[in-house]
Design a protein around this motif. Structure first.
Motif, PDB file in Angstrom:
ATOM      1  N   LYS A 139      45.222  34.001  41.549  1.00 18.17           N
ATOM      2  CA  LYS A 139      44.838  35.226  42.239  1.00 18.17           C
ATOM      3  C   LYS A 139      45.194  35.132  43.708  1.00 18.17           C
ATOM      4  CE  LYS A 139      41.020  38.458  42.904  1.00 18.17           C
ATOM      5  NZ  LYS A 139      39.571  38.728  42.654  1.00 18.17           N
ATOM      6  N   GLU A 141      44.886  36.740  47.437  1.00 16.83           N
ATOM      7  CA  GLU A 141      44.001  37.625  48.189  1.00 16.83           C
ATOM      8  C   GLU A 141      44.372  37.631  49.668  1.00 16.83           C
ATOM      9  OE1 GLU A 141      39.682  37.983  46.799  1.00 16.83           O
ATOM     10  OE2 GLU A 141      40.133  35.869  46.419  1.00 16.83           O
ATOM     11  N   HIS A 143      42.551  38.361  53.378  1.00 15.81           N
ATOM     12  CA  HIS A 143      41.194  38.375  53.936  1.00 15.81           C
ATOM     13  C   HIS A 143      41.168  38.969  55.341  1.00 15.81           C
ATOM     14  CE1 HIS A 143      39.974  35.738  50.592  1.00 15.81           C
ATOM     15  NE2 HIS A 143      41.136  35.140  50.786  1.00 15.81           N
TER      16      HIS A 143
END
Length: 519
Positions: A139, A141, A143
């Motif tokens: 995954k 991501e 931020h």
């Protein structure tokens, strides 16, 4: 408070992760040293071992910006020669250069300490100048927060296992700006860069491919890279995040250490992760984005059509009255098939196809008539993206920044530039590709575009230009062809002495020209 500051986007990245980074390293198969065999990949890339360091000498005077850019590129890929790179490597296969020697200890690009200084002394915006990313358990991501990225928050992200991507480091680091501005002189296109800082034992990005020619230069620490065969050949777009389980065996599996270089063409799938025992800092220099023949031809096609409309009546003739019955999905038997359902339409259909082919052939015959104009306009995109010249201390003393019009304390008056520049003053272009002379056919005027007023921020300002009279345009053409030699007003061939001097003074004040000696 709107609640966006409560978690700082780190809820899924725990402190335990950074303490136990070796678990991730084992999960993705981190190699701990170059001596370990990561993957016996087939010979689908070029491996070179460099045993002697070619030092990049500082240059106080840029004698020829194109040659200096070539020197920098040769330094990047040495020991491979530039001609070999363009003939055998570019857009064909990855290149791995291992530097098997002790470096001079000088970081020629940017260091982690300098990134910290930038964070503390400059205003960086999330998503504009810096990204915070992570990749774990398949995954990916981001931020990023809103607003300014402060040093404390960035290092807190880093400590929890997030990677830091510094976008357009040339905006903040002079050494990066200098090299990229000269590389673009040699390459004839915009040269950009991103810097990636990765904590030990982590990975910041999912496997993917890019739409650039990528030159990865390891600056600190080490990073394992896996490169895979492309599924799309030389794409002009970047991919989404790919799944590891969908990837084949890599064609290249290696660990870059400080000084090593890895090149891979656009479209080659890749991923990189830091080793378990050390951080990684690398810079990716990018070139040739949207710079293909396809992009160039798409720019030239409207010019070809306009030229043909002005020179031929065939393209102005109307389509046959029944053309909508001759073509379309309702007519052909299968997608892409030239066979039609109604045979009575076949001859009319073939006649339209023949006429269209004839017109296309005439279009190609007109290429020599419009290609110069097409190149002029295509190059303006690169000029708008390009960095302004990075002048060293010696060069600055020879520009209008220092030697232009100024206040004279003795006479209590302004001393104009006409008292500084004379008919015998030796000048030249500050950089070979800092200007582009373009003829505007519609306005029937020459336009001189220049990048010296660009900023280090990507696309922050529009490209500037000035209109020129015909005689001035001819003299500018001489300045371009005369580079890197210096000349004075009397060397120009067109116009009287006053107009020549006025032209040179105007270009000098714009920062386009530089004098041979400090005035």
């Amino acid at each position: 408070m709107n609640g966006k500051f409560q978690s700082f986007g780190r809820g899924k990245i725990s402190k335990k992760k950074s303490r136990k980074a070796q678990n991730l390293g084992q999960k993705i198969g981190v190699v701990k040293s170059k001596s370990e065999k990561a993957f016996q990949s087939p010979k689908k890339y070029t491996l070179l071992t460099c045993t002697a360091e070619a030092l990049l000498q500082d240059s106080q005077v840029i004698e020829d910006s194109r040659l200096r850019g070539r020197e920098i590129f040769q330094w990047m890929i040495q020991p491979l020669q530039i001609d070999d790179f363009f003939s055998n490597v570019l857009e064909k296969q990855p290149l791995l250069v291992e530097r098997r020697f002790q470096t001079d200890g000088k970081n020629h690009w940017i260091s982690t300490k300098e990134i910290d200084d930038v964070l503390r002394n400059c205003v960086l915006q999330y998503g504009v100048n810096i990204d915070v990313t992570s990749y774990e358990n398949g995954k990916r991501e981001t931020h990023n927060q809103e607003g300014r990225a402060c040093a404390g928050s960035i290092w807190d992200f880093y400590d929890t296992g997030c990677s830091i991507r510094l976008l357009n480091p040339q905006t903040f680091c002079r050494r990066v700006w200098e090299k990229l501005s000269l590389l673009q002189e040699f390459m004839g296109c915009f040269c950009g860069a991103n810097v990636y800082l990765t904590p030990p034992g982590t990975q910041g990005f999912a496997p993917h491919w890019d739409d650039i020619e990528a030159f990865v230069i390891q600056l600190e620490g080490a990073k394992r890279w896996r490169v895979y065969e492309p599924t799309t050949v030389l794409p002009d777009y970047s991919s989404h995040n790919l799944k590891e389980e969908d990837l084949p065996e890599p064609i290249l599996d290696c660990v870059l250490k400080a000084g090593d270089l890895l090149y891979f063409p656009r479209g080659f799938i890749h991923q990189g992760n830091a080793l378990t025992d050390q951080h990684s800092l690398h810079i990716t220099v990018s070139m040739f984005q949207k710079h293909s023949y396809g992009h160039f031809v798409s720019q030239m096609m409207p010019m070809l059509l306009e030229h043909m409309t002005q020179t031929s009546t065939a393209i102005k003739k109307s389509l046959p009255y029944n053309y909508i019955d001759l073509f379309g999905a309702h007519v052909t038997k299968a997608k892409g098939s030239s066979q039609v359902v109604d045979q009575f339409l076949q001859s009319d259909r073939e006649a339209v196809i023949r006429t269209t082919k004839d017109l296309m052939e005439k279009l190609t015959q007109a290429i020599p008539d419009v290609i110069d104009q097409a190149v002029d306009h295509f190059s303006l995109r690169s000029m708008r993206e390009s960095l302004p010249p990075c002048l060293n201390s010696e060069e600055v003393l020879k520009t209008a920044t220092v030697s232009g019009a100024s206040w004279n304390e003795s006479t209590m008056s302004v001393e104009g530039i006409e008292k500084v520049i004379s008919l015998s003053t030796q000048l030249r272009l500050v950089r070979k590709n800092c200007i582009r002379l373009v003829y505007d056919k519609a306005a029937k005027v020459y336009c001189l575009y220049f990048s010296v007023e660009n900023t280090r921020v990507y696309h922050e300002v529009e490209l500037k230009s000035v209109d020129l009279e015909v005689l001035d345009a001819k003299n500018v053409r001489f300045l371009i062809r005369n580079y890197p030699k210096y000349c004075c007003a009397s060397d120009l061939k067109f116009g009287d002495e006053g107009s020549k001097l006025e032209l040179l003074m105007g270009l000098y004040e714009k920062g386009i020209l530089i004098t041979q000696n400090k005035l």
